[in-house]
Design an enzyme around this catalytic site. Sequence first.
Site, PDB file in Angstrom:
ATOM      1  N   GLY A  35       0.843  -1.189   0.000  1.00 20.02           N
ATOM      2  CA  GLY A  35       0.000   0.000   0.000  1.00 20.02           C
ATOM      3  C   GLY A  35       0.877   1.237   0.000  1.00 20.02           C
TER       4      GLY A  35
ATOM      5  N   GLN B 216       3.163   9.929   2.076  1.00 24.80           N
ATOM      6  CA  GLN B 216       4.474   9.273   1.923  1.00 24.80           C
ATOM      7  C   GLN B 216       5.210   9.764   0.672  1.00 24.80           C
ATOM      8  OE1 GLN B 216       2.693   5.135   2.503  1.00 24.80           O
ATOM      9  NE2 GLN B 216       4.687   4.890   3.480  1.00 24.80           N
TER      10      GLN B 216
ATOM     11  N   CYS C 197       6.647  -0.730   6.918  1.00 26.47           N
ATOM     12  CA  CYS C 197       6.238   0.535   6.307  1.00 26.47           C
ATOM     13  C   CYS C 197       7.370   1.035   5.427  1.00 26.47           C
ATOM     14  CB  CYS C 197       5.918   1.560   7.391  1.00 26.47           C
ATOM     15  SG  CYS C 197       5.362   3.146   6.732  1.00 26.47           S
ATOM     16  N   LEU C 198       7.024   1.465   4.234  1.00 27.25           N
ATOM     17  CA  LEU C 198       8.057   1.961   3.305  1.00 27.25           C
ATOM     18  C   LEU C 198       8.727   3.223   3.851  1.00 27.25           C
ATOM     19  CD1 LEU C 198       6.104   1.399  -0.033  1.00 27.25           C
ATOM     20  CD2 LEU C 198       8.042   0.056   0.831  1.00 27.25           C
TER      21      LEU C 198
ATOM     22  N   HIS D  25      -3.654   0.732   8.015  1.00 25.97           N
ATOM     23  CA  HIS D  25      -2.288   1.295   8.074  1.00 25.97           C
ATOM     24  C   HIS D  25      -2.198   2.546   7.192  1.00 25.97           C
ATOM     25  CE1 HIS D  25       2.306   0.666   7.795  1.00 25.97           C
ATOM     26  NE2 HIS D  25       2.047   1.493   6.789  1.00 25.97           N
ATOM     27  N   GLU D  26      -2.767   2.462   5.978  1.00 29.44           N
ATOM     28  CA  GLU D  26      -2.716   3.622   5.060  1.00 29.44           C
ATOM     29  C   GLU D  26      -3.578   4.766   5.586  1.00 29.44           C
ATOM     30  OE1 GLU D  26      -0.414   3.304   3.215  1.00 29.44           O
ATOM     31  OE2 GLU D  26      -0.319   1.125   3.047  1.00 29.44           O
TER      32      GLU D  26
ATOM     33  N   HIS E   3      -1.766   6.813   8.034  1.00 34.66           N
ATOM     34  CA  HIS E   3      -0.849   7.785   7.410  1.00 34.66           C
ATOM     35  C   HIS E   3      -1.575   9.097   7.110  1.00 34.66           C
ATOM     36  CE1 HIS E   3       2.961   5.726   6.689  1.00 34.66           C
ATOM     37  NE2 HIS E   3       2.360   4.684   6.146  1.00 34.66           N
TER      38      HIS E   3
END
Length: 176
Positions: free
Chosen positions: A46, A51, A94-95, A136-137, A140
């Site tokens: 995702g 981000q 997480c990226l 999770h997204e 953010h």
Amino acid sequence: MALLPIIIAPDPRLKVKCDPVENVDDGVRTLMDDMLVTMYAAPGLGLAAPQVGVQKRILVADVSKDENLRDPKCLINPEITWASEELFEYEEGCLSLPDHFAEISRPERVRISYLDRDGKSAKLEADGVLAVCIQHEMDHLDGILFVDYLSKLKRNVILRKLRKLKKQNPEKAVGA
Ligand code: GNR
Ligand code: NI
């Protein structure tokens, strides 16, 4: 189609509450296409707009295992309308927190309402990894990272390591 640089924590741009999208226009659709390209290249399950430095309530996700059977989801202004009492524990990454992972508990099933790529309202019920990923997204979009669910000690260990890596490797750190 453009690959976008992904912002690594700690960074104030990952801590802001993003603004709702008012018009789902071609600019928004191009951004989502670029986010999908960036997510697949990473690779990640995702990606949320903050981000990649865009302070808007937009996320993309694809949890399909087979890359020949892609199932991209693009959600604009997502809202959780229902969440199960049952929780599901999953090891999250997480990226924006590269090479760090932690078990996080979240509702196992969620219902989401959102705008689709055409700006139409839509609904989605998700469970398992897709439910984890969407939650999770969505975090953010409110400036929340999975490390915010850990103890202050564990969170600071991770953020300090990432800060140190940025100092050693500034060219890899976006906006550093
Ligand atoms: O690629 C990702 N994998 C992942 C694994 C478990 C729980 C959540 C995720 S999302 C993450 C990509 C990312 O950072 N999205 O914001
Ligand atoms: Ni993430």
